[in-house]
Design an enzyme around this catalytic site. Structure first.
Site, PDB file in Angstrom:
ATOM      1  N   GLY A   1      17.280  49.222 -20.079  1.00 28.73           N
ATOM      2  CA  GLY A   1      18.318  48.566 -19.299  1.00 28.73           C
ATOM      3  C   GLY A   1      18.254  47.069 -19.515  1.00 28.73           C
ATOM      4  O   GLY A   1      17.268  46.539 -20.027  1.00 28.73           O
TER       5      GLY A   1
ATOM      6  N   SER B   1      18.085  42.970 -18.733  1.00 32.24           N
ATOM      7  CA  SER B   1      17.281  42.110 -17.871  1.00 32.24           C
ATOM      8  C   SER B   1      17.839  42.179 -16.451  1.00 32.24           C
ATOM      9  O   SER B   1      19.063  42.221 -16.260  1.00 32.24           O
ATOM     10  CB  SER B   1      17.341  40.676 -18.395  1.00 32.24           C
ATOM     11  OG  SER B   1      16.713  39.780 -17.515  1.00 32.24           O
ATOM     12  N   SER B   2      16.967  42.231 -15.463  1.00 30.22           N
ATOM     13  CA  SER B   2      17.320  42.251 -14.039  1.00 30.22           C
ATOM     14  C   SER B   2      17.946  43.562 -13.580  1.00 30.22           C
ATOM     15  O   SER B   2      18.457  43.646 -12.462  1.00 30.22           O
ATOM     16  CB  SER B   2      18.258  41.084 -13.672  1.00 30.22           C
ATOM     17  OG  SER B   2      17.674  39.841 -13.992  1.00 30.22           O
TER      18      SER B   2
ATOM     19  N   GLY C   1      16.284  46.324 -12.976  1.00 29.09           N
ATOM     20  CA  GLY C   1      15.376  47.026 -12.069  1.00 29.09           C
ATOM     21  C   GLY C   1      14.378  47.936 -12.755  1.00 29.09           C
ATOM     22  O   GLY C   1      13.734  48.761 -12.094  1.00 29.09           O
ATOM     23  N   LYS C   2      14.190  47.790 -14.062  1.00 35.79           N
ATOM     24  CA  LYS C   2      13.261  48.652 -14.797  1.00 35.79           C
ATOM     25  C   LYS C   2      11.839  48.541 -14.258  1.00 35.79           C
ATOM     26  O   LYS C   2      11.167  49.557 -14.036  1.00 35.79           O
ATOM     27  CB  LYS C   2      13.276  48.291 -16.288  1.00 35.79           C
ATOM     28  CG  LYS C   2      14.628  48.412 -16.957  1.00 35.79           C
ATOM     29  CD  LYS C   2      14.553  48.155 -18.443  1.00 35.79           C
ATOM     30  CE  LYS C   2      14.047  46.775 -18.821  1.00 35.79           C
ATOM     31  NZ  LYS C   2      14.944  45.689 -18.352  1.00 35.79           N
ATOM     32  N   SER C   3      11.366  47.316 -14.049  1.00 31.93           N
ATOM     33  CA  SER C   3       9.991  47.124 -13.596  1.00 31.93           C
ATOM     34  C   SER C   3       9.778  47.702 -12.201  1.00 31.93           C
ATOM     35  O   SER C   3       8.721  48.285 -11.907  1.00 31.93           O
ATOM     36  CB  SER C   3       9.626  45.639 -13.611  1.00 31.93           C
ATOM     37  OG  SER C   3       9.650  45.119 -14.921  1.00 31.93           O
TER      38      SER C   3
ATOM     39  N   ASP D   1       7.443  42.644 -21.469  1.00 28.52           N
ATOM     40  CA  ASP D   1       7.155  41.291 -20.987  1.00 28.52           C
ATOM     41  C   ASP D   1       5.654  41.000 -20.987  1.00 28.52           C
ATOM     42  O   ASP D   1       5.246  39.847 -21.147  1.00 28.52           O
ATOM     43  CB  ASP D   1       7.717  41.082 -19.580  1.00 28.52           C
ATOM     44  CG  ASP D   1       9.233  40.892 -19.574  1.00 28.52           C
ATOM     45  OD1 ASP D   1       9.818  40.761 -20.672  1.00 28.52           O
ATOM     46  OD2 ASP D   1       9.828  40.878 -18.481  1.00 28.52           O
TER      47      ASP D   1
END
Length: 206
Positions: free
Chosen positions: A29, A31-32, A34-36, A56
């Site tokens: 997905g 950046s931003s 919500g993957k993490s 990252d």
């Protein structure tokens, strides 16, 4: 390094009737998106050993001076290629992995297809409306303005997933629950197997 150079492991969940290494849950997905956050919830929910390997974290290992744009681009590509091979090596040794990455350039998908066992990859599309991505990007303040917008038309260009979730309308915890439930009913061919068998599904490699 070709995928065949990795020795597959006998351990791992796999699809019944097929040999398997470790399972790779690949969160793709912008950046931003919500993957993490989803990855962190999965680590709690899954109830067995997984390694969260976000791209990252590999960038954070890097040290050295600022580079001119052409050298920076070459170094970043080497970093991503090394990251893909680190994931492939961990999985080939029988480790379960949660990958937090994005196919914002077609070559990344092509590289992963060459390296990962298709049967051992659960490809998760992490979607989010652009307006919400831009709101999150501004709120977090640690991403270049407009990054998500630039990635938005590219990341899901291949269009094939095992499962998708929308973090604009669903919490990270509920997305993780959906993914966990899907793992119990995994099917064949996987999204990676479909793309490997049908190159027409893939965006052209640049």
């Amino acid at each position: 390094m070709a995928a065949a150079e990795f020795e597959p492991a006998a351990a791992g969940p796999g699809i019944p009737g097929q040999p398997a290494g470790g399972l790779i849950i690949f969160l793709n997905g912008t950046s931003s998106s919500g993957k993490s956050s989803i990855a962190k919830e999965l680590l709690t929910l899954l109830g067995e050993t997984y390694f969260h390997m976000p791209v990252d974290a590999f960038h954070a290992m890097r040290s050295g001076p600022e580079l001119p744009p052409d050298e920076l681009a070459a170094m970043l590509r080497r970093t991503w290629r090394g990251y893909h091979r680190a994931v492939a090596g961990m999985a080939a040794a029988g480790n379960n992995i949660i990958v937090d990455h994005l196919f914002s350039e077609p070559w990344r998908l092509h590289d992963c297809l060459a390296l990962f066992r298709p049967e051992d990859v659960v490809l998760v599309g992490v979607r989010c409306p652009l307006a919400e991505l831009e709101r999150r990007e501004q709120a977090r303040g640690d991403r270049p303005p407009g990054l998500a917008a630039r990635q938005f038309p590219r990341v899901h260009a291949h269009g094939v997933y095992d499962i998708e979730c929308d973090t604009g309308s669903t919490s990270a915890l509920d997305c993780a629950r959906q993914i966990k439930e899907f793992l119990g009913r995994r099917h064949s061919p996987t999204a990676f197997a479909q793309m490997k068998a049908s190159p027409a599904l893939l965006p052209a490699e640049g």
